[in-house]
Write a protein that holds these residues in place. Structure first.
Motif, PDB file in Angstrom:
ATOM      1  N   ARG A  76      -2.332   7.980  -2.244  1.00 43.63           N
ATOM      2  CA  ARG A  76      -3.072   6.970  -2.971  1.00 43.63           C
ATOM      3  C   ARG A  76      -2.113   6.038  -3.701  1.00 43.63           C
ATOM      4  O   ARG A  76      -0.938   6.377  -3.916  1.00 43.63           O
ATOM      5  CB  ARG A  76      -4.030   7.615  -3.980  1.00 43.63           C
TER       6      ARG A  76
ATOM      7  N   ARG B 234       2.056   5.561  -5.827  1.00 45.72           N
ATOM      8  CA  ARG B 234       1.231   5.706  -7.020  1.00 45.72           C
ATOM      9  C   ARG B 234       2.089   5.590  -8.286  1.00 45.72           C
ATOM     10  O   ARG B 234       3.276   5.927  -8.282  1.00 45.72           O
ATOM     11  CB  ARG B 234       0.507   7.047  -6.994  1.00 45.72           C
TER      12      ARG B 234
ATOM     13  N   TYR C 214      -3.521  -0.979  -9.894  1.00 53.65           N
ATOM     14  CA  TYR C 214      -3.148   0.433  -9.866  1.00 53.65           C
ATOM     15  C   TYR C 214      -3.979   1.279 -10.833  1.00 53.65           C
ATOM     16  O   TYR C 214      -3.732   2.468 -10.979  1.00 53.65           O
ATOM     17  CB  TYR C 214      -1.666   0.599 -10.232  1.00 53.65           C
TER      18      TYR C 214
END
Length: 506
Positions: A45, A261, A394
């Motif tokens: 992710r 990430r 993010y």
């Protein structure tokens, strides 16, 4: 023993890791929830993961992986058995058409054998799932010790999230609150300003010299003394930098690799900088988190000292997360008496074998398709970030703990506990602020007037109300029927998982 010295028996207590154990047990009882958790905690992710808020993410990730692997293994075996069915049908049909009746019997026995094997596999998996769930929930050992570790980098990141001192929040939350995943909002307010420019009176007359201080000093003092002042044992207090998601890439220590990430911890001086000199969409708050008995209720207060001489004020926000949704109490209701357990397992296998057999191949394909589509989407996104310089958000959109809570599970005890936590937190901040100002020789007469304004209104938690919390200009509703939970009081919005009701074991 009580404070008076009177010896008293020890009553059964909730386990401190009750929520973690309940969720770890639930991944073995609900395959969809296990897959959801596995993807959320260990999947590739780019956005931040919400705060853990009392959940041991490493233990939950390990148990979710254990459950998903067992589910995948069952589907592979069932898919092979499902392939026997059309072959047996074709053989039997060919035998009947060509006058070979014996082949028809072979086909019938083949179908019955395939079904019997599938029934046995489904029965065995359900039996294993229930045994594991009860073992995890009731045993003395830690849940993370009964499952194999997941990928080292995933575990390192989850351990980092547990001690997060920075949290990027989704751009969509910027208009409402940066404290994503903290639950239902109780209040957001800026307290009455306090004049900190006047020195206090000296004991023998005259004025004491003012001692210089800044917002970092005040935050440090409050964080250090809040537990003892408030009387809330186990209170977690730390500064945390909140960064709007699309601006996170401008902080290299937070996002060193724009295609990966973000980190959950950054150097301490950057967190302090967000308090002294806030950046673009970057502010530091003192986060006070009190987790109730067994993790059932979580109350959080977020403070930010705004020091613009000659005045000081506090930005204050308070949130609460209710107990887990009733679906996660299924482990409490599993039949354990030999006869009842045997009949329940037989009934489960009989009811579900047909569907399990027919859907095995589709489930395998669905998981592979999702993984393929997810990887393709991330590849396109990473290419856009590096080649087209796309500004990516993010930020976290919530937290696992918030998504799995439900206000209809919050009883009178949880609501009154939350009331007590909030009152003590407010009083603790006020007392700590007064002591800090006195230590720095500041005249607190302006503080006394501000406290009178702050302490004149009422609040309401569920249907339990009380005086003086956060200077609200009315009643504060939280949970129950008095005010909706994070998803309208109906529990998590589409949050997958099992469960029921009942207290955890002592």
């Amino acid at each position: 023993m009580s404070t008076s010295g009177r010896p008293l028996p020890s009553l059964p207590q909730y386990r401190k890791d009750s929520v973690t154990r309940r969720l770890c047990a639930s991944v073995h009882l609900d395959d969809a929830f296990a897959l959801y958790v596995d993807r959320a905690l260990t999947g590739d992710r780019l956005d931040a993961l919400g705060l853990s808020l009392g959940i041991n993410f490493v233990a939950l990730a390990r148990q979710a992986r254990r459950a998903t692997l067992r589910r995948a293994a069952l589907d592979r075996r069932l898919a092979w058995l499902a392939a026997v069915v059309p072959v047996a049908l074709l053989v039997g049909l060919w035998g009947l058409v060509n006058g070979h009746g014996s082949l028809g019997w072979v086909a019938i026995f083949g179908l019955l054998g395939a079904y019997a094997a599938a029934w046995t596999l489904v029965h065995r998996k359900e039996s294993t799932d229930r045994d594991l769930a009860r073992e995890i929930y009731l045993s003395a050992g830690k849940p993370e010790q009964t499952a194999q570790p997941v990928e080292p980098e995933a575990e390192a990141w989850l351990n980092e999230v547990k001690r997060a001192n920075v949290l990027p929040y989704a751009d969509a939350a910027a208009q409402t609150t940066p404290f994503v995943g903290s639950g239902s909002k109780i209040k957001e307010v800026v307290w009455q300003p306090i004049d900190v420019s006047r020195p206090a009176e000296a004991p023998g007359g005259g004025k004491l010299p003012l001692r210089d201080f800044d917002a970092v000093d005040l935050h440090t003092y409050v964080a250090r003394h809040m537990e003892s002042i408030s009387g809330l044992q186990g209170l977690r207090a730390q500064n945390r930098l909140y960064v709007i998601g699309s601006n996170a890439s401008y902080l290299p220590e937070l996002v060193p690799d724009r295609t990966a990430r973000p980190h959950a911890r950054i150097p301490k001086h950057l967190v302090q900088a967000g308090l002294q000199n806030p950046g673009a969409g970057m502010r530091t708050h003192l986060c006070l988190e009190r987790i109730g008995e067994g993790g059932r209720m979580i109350v959080s207060m977020y403070l930010r000292a705004i020091l613009h001489p000659p005045s000081l004020t506090w930005e204050v926000a308070a949130y609460a997360i209710p107990p887990l949704d009733g679906r996660f109490h299924r482990v409490d209701r599993l039949p354990v008496a030999p006869r009842e357990r045997w009949w329940d397992l037989v009934g489960h296998a009989t009811r579900h074998t047909g569907g399990e057999l027919r859907g095995a191949l589709g489930r395998l394909r669905s998981r592979r398709r999702w993984q393929h589509d997810h990887e393709r989407a991330l590849t396109r996104l990473r290419r856009a970030i590096t080649k087209q310089h796309v500004l990516y958000d993010y930020g976290a959109k919530g937290s696992l703990r918030e998504d799995l809570g439900a206000w209809d599970e919050a009883g009178y005890a949880e609501r009154t506990d939350a009331q007590d936590f909030l009152f003590r937190l407010q009083q603790g901040v006020l007392v700590a602020t007064e002591r800090f100002l006195q230590d720095h020789n500041v005249d607190t007469s302006s503080y006394d007037k501000a406290v009178q304004v702050i302490s004149t209104q009422t609040y309401n938690i569920g249907n339990v109300s009380g005086p003086s919390i956060f200077g609200n200009d009315g009643r504060i509703a939280m949970g129950g029927q008095q005010g909706p939970g994070p998803h309208g009081g109906q529990g998590p919005q589409g949050g997958p998982g099992p469960a029921g009701s009942g207290p955890p074991p002592p």
